[in-house]
Design a protein around this motif. Structure first.
Motif, PDB file in Angstrom:
ATOM      1  N   SER A   1       0.829  -1.213   0.000  1.00 36.62           N
ATOM      2  CA  SER A   1       0.000   0.000   0.000  1.00 36.62           C
ATOM      3  C   SER A   1       0.860   1.258   0.000  1.00 36.62           C
ATOM      4  O   SER A   1       0.548   2.233  -0.700  1.00 36.62           O
ATOM      5  N   GLY A   2       1.951   1.240   0.776  1.00 31.81           N
ATOM      6  CA  GLY A   2       2.824   2.405   0.819  1.00 31.81           C
ATOM      7  C   GLY A   2       3.486   2.687  -0.512  1.00 31.81           C
ATOM      8  O   GLY A   2       3.526   3.833  -0.975  1.00 31.81           O
ATOM      9  N   CYS A   3       3.998   1.639  -1.152  1.00 34.83           N
ATOM     10  CA  CYS A   3       4.692   1.830  -2.442  1.00 34.83           C
ATOM     11  C   CYS A   3       3.716   2.151  -3.566  1.00 34.83           C
ATOM     12  O   CYS A   3       4.037   2.939  -4.468  1.00 34.83           O
ATOM     13  N   LEU A   4       2.525   1.554  -3.524  1.00 33.40           N
ATOM     14  CA  LEU A   4       1.524   1.872  -4.541  1.00 33.40           C
ATOM     15  C   LEU A   4       1.109   3.338  -4.431  1.00 33.40           C
ATOM     16  O   LEU A   4       1.030   4.052  -5.442  1.00 33.40           O
ATOM     17  N   THR A   5       0.872   3.804  -3.225  1.00 33.74           N
ATOM     18  CA  THR A   5       0.534   5.212  -3.015  1.00 33.74           C
ATOM     19  C   THR A   5       1.671   6.117  -3.497  1.00 33.74           C
ATOM     20  O   THR A   5       1.434   7.129  -4.171  1.00 33.74           O
TER      21      THR A   5
END
Length: 328
Positions: free
Chosen positions: A87-91
């Motif tokens: 989720s962090g890298c996608l954001t």
């Protein structure tokens, strides 16, 4: 007179147990640990270090509340660390390519919900063991992160995004306020709602819960989705705190989340645990890591200590369960 005098200590003990319950042991450990760190390092009680500790515990604690709900149903989610990274890298990727901040965060949070729903479907409907399902998802989600980022840090990101996790409100870090909200909502759901009662019923005996009218499959689907959502919240906040997408973010966080729950009084056999206990356990884990950094303790030793705490907590839980069974 004598009987009354004898009854008073018992009354005080009962009151302490009613107030703190299974959280009491974690609170004692936390107080002892905080006292030891205060004596061992003059930097521990400084404002900067306490603010840093608050930011560390917030991410652990938010993930731990989701993990707790799964553990209460006698399940486990080993994929929360990888979901945090995803989720962090996608954001971060979406922000890097120009998407506005609210929409990028929404997509990041949805990624956690989707992964959680897949976990929940495989556990609730396909009847696969939670350990196997989430272990597989741990590898899948981490692999997707590495492919998505080409194993490279995603930066620069907008400064406004970094302010979400690094800003303050009323003198306290934003992350701490978010943790308080998540713990309060988690405590309300577990103690005051039908859904919370369903979780404890499933953890106690899923077949009896089903025969009593509990929609076991739908509740399990929902609880893994919630765990995925909270892991994704932790991932977005982690990326915001560093203002970058880190492909390896969240590695080992599943161990910290499980440790926070069991140290805080949850049982890996289900039907026991509170949101406040998980928060206390997360604070213990974060304090250990923070203290280790202050005292320059090798991080490998800290992992050994956390693992030992998990074993001790499980052994203590088993001892209590067997003693209660003999008493009954």
């Amino acid at each position: 007179m004598t009987e009354t005098a004898k009854a008073e200590p018992e009354e005080r003990i009962l009151t302490f147990g009613n107030v703190f319950g299974r959280d009491a042991g974690g609170i004692v450990v936390l107080l002892v640990l905080a006292g030891a760190m205060t004596l061992a390092s003059q930097q521990f009680l400084t404002g900067d270090n306490l603010a840093n500790l608050a930011r560390q515990v917030a991410i652990f604690g938010i993930i731990a509340v989701g993990q707790l709900m799964v553990i209460i149903t006698a399940g486990i989610d080993l994929s929360v660390g990888s979901m945090l990274g995803l989720s962090g890298c996608l954001t971060a990727e979406l922000l890097f390519h120009g998407m506005n901040i609210p929409l990028a965060i929404l997509v990041g949070l949805l990624s956690g919900v989707v992964v959680g729903l897949v976990n929940g479907w495989l556990v609730a409907y396909a009847k696969l063991p939670p350990f196997i399902v989430t272990l597989g998802m741990l590898g899948i989600a981490r692999g997707v992160v590495l492919v998505l980022t080409d194993a490279a840090t995603v930066q620069p990101l907008p400064n406004a995004f970094g302010e979400i996790a690094n800003g303050t409100l009323l003198g306290l870090p934003n992350l701490l306020w978010l943790l308080i909200v998540v713990v309060a909502v988690g405590a309300f759901v577990l103690r005051r709602t039908v859904f919370g009662r369903y979780l404890y019923a499933i953890g106690s005996n899923p077949e009896s819960a089903r025969l009593s009218g509990v929609p076991v499959t739908r509740v399990l689907l929902a609880v893994y989705a919630i765990a995925g959502l909270l892991a994704a919240v932790g991932g977005v906040l982690f990326a915001s705190r560093l203002n970058a997408g880190i492909p390896t973010a969240g590695t080992g966080y599943e161990l910290n989340a499980i440790a926070a729950c069991v140290i805080g009084g949850a049982s890996l056999f289900g039907a026991k645990g509170t949101a406040m206990g998980a928060a206390v356990g997360a604070l213990i884990v974060a304090t250990l890591n923070n203290g280790g950094n202050l005292l320059a303790v090798n991080s490998f030793y800290l992992q050994i200590i956390i693992g030992l705490l998990i074993l001790v907590a499980v052994l203590f839980d088993q001892f209590q369960t067997r003693r209660a069974a003999r008493a009954g």
